[in-house]
Structures are given as C-alpha cells and as structure tokens.
Design an enzyme around this catalytic site. Structure first.
Site, PDB file in Angstrom:
ATOM      1  N   HIS A  22      23.469  46.385  -5.746  1.00  0.00           N
ATOM      2  CA  HIS A  22      23.333  47.787  -5.321  1.00  0.00           C
ATOM      3  C   HIS A  22      23.695  48.714  -6.465  1.00  0.00           C
ATOM      4  CE1 HIS A  22      22.421  47.531  -1.082  1.00  0.00           C
ATOM      5  NE2 HIS A  22      23.401  46.669  -0.874  1.00  0.00           N
ATOM      6  N   ASP A  25      22.915  34.837  -1.438  1.00  0.00           N
ATOM      7  CA  ASP A  25      22.674  36.080  -0.697  1.00  0.00           C
ATOM      8  C   ASP A  25      22.912  37.288  -1.622  1.00  0.00           C
ATOM      9  OD1 ASP A  25      21.967  37.750   1.356  1.00  0.00           O
ATOM     10  OD2 ASP A  25      23.936  37.731   2.307  1.00  0.00           O
ATOM     11  N   LEU A  32      15.910  40.843  -5.847  1.00  0.00           N
ATOM     12  CA  LEU A  32      15.750  41.335  -7.216  1.00  0.00           C
ATOM     13  C   LEU A  32      15.581  42.855  -7.237  1.00  0.00           C
ATOM     14  CD1 LEU A  32      13.248  38.625  -8.500  1.00  0.00           C
ATOM     15  CD2 LEU A  32      15.727  38.648  -8.769  1.00  0.00           C
ATOM     16  N   ARG A  33      15.262  43.429  -6.074  1.00  0.00           N
ATOM     17  CA  ARG A  33      15.101  44.887  -5.898  1.00  0.00           C
ATOM     18  C   ARG A  33      13.843  45.441  -6.533  1.00  0.00           C
ATOM     19  NH1 ARG A  33      18.318  45.021  -1.625  1.00  0.00           N
ATOM     20  NH2 ARG A  33      20.550  45.012  -2.081  1.00  0.00           N
TER      21      ARG A  33
END
Lengths: 323, 424
Positions: free
Chosen positions: B310, B306, B64-65
């Site tokens: 970005h 996966d 999820l960053r």
C-alpha cells in the site's frame, strides 16, 4: 497486553491527552473528580470564570453531530477563559476528499493548543493524538463505539456525589452496549474506581463479543439484573437499530429493557437512575422514572461542565506549569 | 550460461534430498546434483557454504498493483522485491484495475512482467466478469491466454446459483478455482476479529462464521460440481476442521494460509495500528495454534504471502477507514524460519509449503531441484540477521507490522530458469 497508556501520559505520568479511561489509574481518575469538585464548588459560588487557559485556543472538532457534548465543552473552555472555535465537519471537508490528517494539519497551522474530537470511527482521537504536533493536546469527545471518557467521568462524578464512594457499589448498565462508547468508558472507570460489580443488561444482539472480558457480568433479563443494584445507567437506543434487524420494535424493547416504575422498585430503594442523554421517552425509560425523584439525569448535564473544565485544565497544566 | 553452486545444503522436499553437495545449472535446467557433469566449466560459481539451496518459492497470492494502482506499487517494484525474497513464481489475483477478465489484460501483465524479468508471473483469471459475481468470465479464452486458475479475489459472490454455475463451468475447462471464503453479510463491514480486542477497541467485528459458512457452502458445491477448489487465506480453527472433513471425503480441495496468520493474533494488535488491519482479520491464539498444527499435518497444504503493498495514505487514518493488507513477500522466509526455530515446523516442510506444495496446487512443473528440473532456485543464509528498514526493504509498500524489526534469515541468490535474478 498493549494499552493506550503511554500516549495519554507524559514522562512525568501527567495527562497530556485524554483519549480513553482504559490505561489510566485510580489516582488519576480521582484527581479528575477532585479537580472537578473544586470547579463545581466555586461555580456554585457565582464565580463562573477562571483565567487558567487565558490565551489558549481550543478547537472543537466535531466530525459527528452532537449538541449537548459540544455545548458543555464550549462552556467549559469559555469558563477557563480559553478562545474556542467550534467546527462542525460532519457535512464538510472530510465527507469528500480531504483526509482526517489534512484537516488536522490545516488547523494546526492556525496555532491551536487543543483539539476536542468527536468522530464516528473508533480510534479517530487516538490517530489524531499520534499525528498532531507535540504541543497539542487531544481530548476524545467520543470515537465510534470505542470510548467517551469525559462522559464517563461526569457519570462517576455524579455517582460519587450521590453515593460518596465506589467500593461496595453495584452498577447496572442497560441497553445498547454494542454500539455504546459511553458504556465502554463507564465499565473501565467503575472497575478502576473499585465498584463492587458492574452488570450489563441487554439482548444478545446489542452486546459485543466476549463482553465478559471487560470484567462485567451479563444479564439478558432486566428484572433479574436490577436486583441489589445501587446505580442504574440507561443507554440511549438509536432508532436505526430497528432497521438493521437488531430489534423488532421500540415497544417490544421497552417491554423487555425499558425502565418503568415497576422495574425500578426491583433495584435498591436508594438507587439512582442515570442516562447520558438525549432520552427516548417510552423507549428505554418512562417519563415518570426520568423525571422522578431517583433520577439524576439533569445533574449529569450540570456536572459535565465541571468535569470537562477539570480535564481541560489538567491536560494543559503539563505545559503551563501551573500546579 | 553455466552456474555451479558449491558447498550449500541442498534441501529438495519433493525428492526428500537434504545433503551438502554441489548443484549444476546449464541454460534453463539443473543438469547435475552432486558431482559436476563431465567437461562442465562454470561461467559463474556461487559459494553457498553455510547456506541452504532449495527450490525457488512460489506464491499463491501476490498483489502487484499493476495495472490500476501504480501509486501503491508496480510490476517492476514488486517482482524485484519477490526476487530478493527468494520467489521465482507468483500467482496474481484478478482484482487489478481493469480486472483480469479479458485476454488483453493477461497479455498486458505478462508482457510487463517479461520486460522486468524477475519472478515468473501466473495471472489468475476473474471467475465472474468485473468480479461482480453476476456473469461468468470467458474462462476458456483466459486459460488460452495463460491464466492458471480462476478466482473472484475478495469480491463477494452473493448469488449461490452464480457460484454453482461458475464452479461447473470452471470444472468444464479443468480450471482450478481459488476461493477466499468470506460471507459478506455476516462480515458486515467489520475490520477486526469479532472477539475480545474488537470489543475492547470498539471495532466492528467479523465473526469466524463469516468464513466457515462460505467455506461450507462451497464444499457442498464441490460435491455437486466436481470443481477443484483451493481455499485461500484461512484464518480460523473451525475452518481447519471443515477442510480436514472435506479431505476425508476425498473431495478435490487444498488450502493455504497467509504467513502472518501463523504469527500474529488479535492480542498483538497495537491500539489502532492500521498495519494490523488485514482481511481475514487476525484472530485468537487458539486459531493461530490450530492453523500452525494444520500446516504441520498437511490439512493446510501451503503458505502464501498474501502480499498487499500500500501507499502511505492507505494506512493513515482511523483504523476502520484504512485499507486492509500487509506488504509481506520479504518477511515470508524469516517468518518461516522462525516457526522452524520454535520447533513448530521442520525446515524441509517449511520449504515445501513455499515451493513444491504450491507448484502441485497450480499444476506447474517447478518447485523441485532435481536433475532435469527447471532451475528455479533460492539460496539463503538461515543465520543472517537483518533489520527491516528503508535500505533493506525492496517493496514499494512499507505497510508491515514488522517495520524496524530484526529478522533472521536472508536470501543471498535467486535463480529463475537458470538466470540469476537476485544476488546480495
């Protein structure tokens, strides 16, 4: 399979970038050699300058140090009357912070016409060609372990001058194939130009995986690999290979894969010996061979200028319209 | 809230149900399948004619960053993207910044996810502190805080003694260990499969042995420690053989594969297109076929996304210097349906790989749409054609090799615990 073809050629099939030998055809490579031949011929007549690229600005973008390649590109550009700016970026902007793309954007803003790019990462020249403004041509002066196409073309030029033609030729490339961008370009060029056989001779630690897929035959023994060979290309061995457990020592390497007079006699009598330079004497080649009668190593350097003039003039021709 | 879903083809792999009928939800649960319960008056009716109604998807690896890399994506953006792709539960690897190695970070992520109120979040705790591979994390406290498993993400555990002890300690607390096998020294900072294409493009290669050696070491330690291990993101035919052998020995192992590994190979890599830069790398056609066969014969238990969104800059550069990973939640369903269309997989099995199987691996009580189950449901139109573009795409990460491509199969509704979290 996908190739890099489309990016290098414009819609008329003319060179607009020169990024890799892979993806080009025989007629184009022959055109480069023929064009280089005419530049070489005229240069030998004491006329060294041509007005072909007058008013054009060429930037040598060297993200990695290289004396010889940079010098021959500079000379080639100067002889074509272009303005040349050489930038050594290896130690400046991109090492911290500034991205490859930012560097390119900044230079573009200075209204340049061509980038000559040397970079330590494979695909860097390709990336720049993809992202540079459409009027800019990119010439790959070596990217990572991918390709070094102008070096391969000057090698082909040297071979053609010595042997006249490629058909029937057996060529051995000896040494660090794994890390060599020159070797990949040479293998493609030789197969496109119709050489009979290309062999790679190296220990297993210095060969890339599935190297046979590039169309070469593989030897791990120098003596066996040199039989019936017309052209021997020695590759430079970087010292750091000893530190990464790829090889035990320089002396052991020379014993197994170094080209000495003894080994040279195994090849055909009129075989020529080449090396992209700079030479490690006593590591991959003995001085007596490097300086001997079969060596064409210095001719390679001379030929580098004519070949680079040819490539530069050809990629710019698509815009100036001067045929 | 009462919801009725009418006319859809209900596929529930766990109960082997495949039938066109109605499904009824009251509050958080499924109260009937077939005919409505007496006196059931729906607040909301969903017409699922021509659509498939199945358990909500459960992902075993979603980045999820957040916290730490919110310039790439955040919990809000990615859980919303997950909902739009039919996911109702996501398990989150611990490699956030800060790492999920304290209960405070677990609370932070869970709180934020609850506010967003899309897919349910299952944080996975770090196996070692800061993922450094040196000291054990406080696994018990992290489990108490709500972590469902432990993992070291893609960070190396170089010292096998640490790995052994971590597995023993995880087994002590009956925690599942999720392991992405990759031997760092053999990977040698590679960025592509050590094979034909890497050699052609001059890219530093990662050999298959980097995965299989780490896998073998871990399997040996399972025998010794009794730790339950889920192997995540397999990429090679040899790995499949090793998992099959471990299963023959009845070791407590399971395995998954990223969906893109079932579709792409090294041969698909466009020259230096960083969207194909993933870890483990895209391998050979033979590897891909072995992975698909292993999914079919259940050597590989489940398929994960996966998902690794970005920012643009992460993918702009020469291939080796770009960051690996694909933004993949939203392509999972169409890619699964593509395998079904190709005849590689039965539809019910494909759904199981995305729902009941990952639920079983995590030991959670979702992944089925039978009466009494929590109403985590995905409804999709298998024939709906759509294009991946800025309008259709939900994730903040546009890093997918399928950008601008046409996809078949689109989620129309996602229901999580009886609440509609997505409808289109």
């Amino acid at each position: 399979m996908h190739t890099i073809e489309n990016l290098q050629l414009n819609s008329q099939g003319k060179l607009q970038h020169f990024l890799s030998i892979e993806g080009l055809d025989k007629s184009l490579l022959t055109e480069i050699l023929d064009t280089a031949e005419s530049f070489a011929y005229i240069s030998e007549q004491q006329v060294k300058k041509f007005p072909l690229l007058r008013g054009k600005t060429i930037v040598n973008l060297f993200f990695e140090n290289s004396t010889r390649t940079r010098a021959t590109f500079e000379l080639a550009a100067t002889r074509l009357s272009a303005d040349v700016l050489s930038m050594n970026i290896a130690t400046s902007a991109t090492s911290k912070g500034e991205s490859l793309l930012d560097t390119i954007r900044n230079l573009e803003a200075m209204q340049v016409d061509m980038f000559v790019v040397r970079h330590s990462l494979s695909g860097a020249a390709h990336f720049i060609a993809q992202h540079a403004a459409p009027h800019i041509s990119v010439i790959n002066a070596g990217d990572g372990r991918h390709e070094h196409p102008t070096q391969a073309m000057l090698d082909m030029f040297t071979i053609r001058r010595a042997k006249q033609q490629f058909s029937g030729l057996r060529v051995a490339i000896v040494g660090d194939i794994l890390h060599s961008r020159v070797a990949r370009s040479q293998i493609h060029a030789l197969s496109i130009l119709g050489a009979e056989e290309v062999r790679v001779i190296a220990p297993k630690t210095l060969l890339p995986a599935e190297v046979e897929s590039l169309g070469v035959s593989v030897y791990h023994n120098l003596a066996a690999g040199l039989k019936n060979i017309d052209v021997i290309i020695m590759l430079r061995l970087q010292k750091e290979r000893m530190n990464s457990a790829l090889l035990p020592s320089e002396s052991e390497y020379f014993k197994c894969f170094g080209l000495s007079n003894d080994k040279l006699t195994i090849a055909n009598k009129d075989a020529i010996v080449m090396h992209p330079g700079p030479i490690n004497r006593g590591v991959e080649i003995s001085s007596s061979v490097a300086d001997g009668p079969q060596s064409v190593i210095l001719q390679q350097v001379t030929n580098g200028i004519a070949v680079r003039m040819a490539v530069m003039s050809m990629v710019m021709r698509r815009k100036t319209g001067t045929e | 809230m009462r919801i009725e879903i009418l006319g859809g083809r209900i596929i529930d792999p766990l109960t082997a149900l495949d039938k066109q009928t109605g499904l009824y939800i009251h509050n958080r649960k499924i109260v009937a399948v077939g005919t409505a319960p007496d006196g059931f008056i729906a607040d909301k009716r969903i017409d699922a004619q021509g659509q498939i109604v199945c358990p909500g998807f459960i992902d075993l690896s979603t980045r999820l960053r957040e916290p730490g890399q919110t310039h790439k994506a955040n919990i809000q953006s990615e859980t919303r993207a997950a909902a739009s792709a039919g996911f109702t539960s996501l398990s989150i690897p611990p490699d956030t910044n800060p790492v999920i190695d304290t209960p405070a970070v677990v609370e932070l992520i869970k709180d934020k996810a609850e506010q967003c109120a899309y897919a349910h979040i299952y944080p996975v705790a770090a196996l070692t502190q800061k993922l450094a591979g040196k000291e054990l994390s406080a696994m018990y406290a992290l489990k108490q805080a709500g972590c469902i498993a432990v993992s070291n993400g893609q960070a190396a555990i170089e010292n096998l003694l640490v790995l052994r002890r971590a597995m023993e300690y995880a087994a002590t607390h009956d925690l599942l260990f999720i392991y992405s096998p990759q031997e760092q020294a053999l990977s040698n900072q590679g960025c592509a499969h050590e094979g034909e294409m890497a050699s052609r493009y001059g890219l530093p290669g990662i050999p298959v042995a980097a995965e299989t050696i780490a896998l073998m070491q871990c399997i040996e330690l399972i025998e010794q420690t009794g730790c339950r291990v889920h192997f995540q993101g397999l990429s090679s035919a040899r790995s499949v053989d090793l998992i099959a052998k471990a299963k023959q020995l009845e070791l407590p192992v399971s395995a998954d594969v990223a969906m893109h590994q079932l579709h792409l190979t090294e041969q698909d890599m466009l020259p230096y297109d960083s969207h194909y830069h993933v870890l483990p790398p895209l391998r050979s056609e033979q590897d891909k076929n072995a992975l698909i066969a292993a999914v079919r014969n259940n050597t590989i238990n489940s398929i994960c996304s996966d998902h690794q969104p970005h920012d643009i800059d992460a993918k702009l550069g020469a291939f080796p210097e770009t960051e690996p990973g694909i933004s993949s939640l939203e392509t999972v369903l169409p890619l699964m349906l593509h395998l079904v269309k190709q005849g590689q997989l039965e539809l019910a099995q494909g759904i199981a790989k995305l729902s009941s199987e990952p639920a079983h691996i995590l030991g959670i009580n979702t992944g089925s749409v039978a009466v009494g189950d929590i109403a985590d449901i995905c409804i999709f139109d298998p024939e709906k054609q759509w294009q991946i573009n800025a309008e259709s795409w939900q994730s903040s990460g546009r890093n997918t090799p399928y950008w601008k491509k046409s996809m078949l199969g689109k989620v129309t509704h996602t229901i999580q615990a009886g609440k509609i979290i997505y409808s289109h």
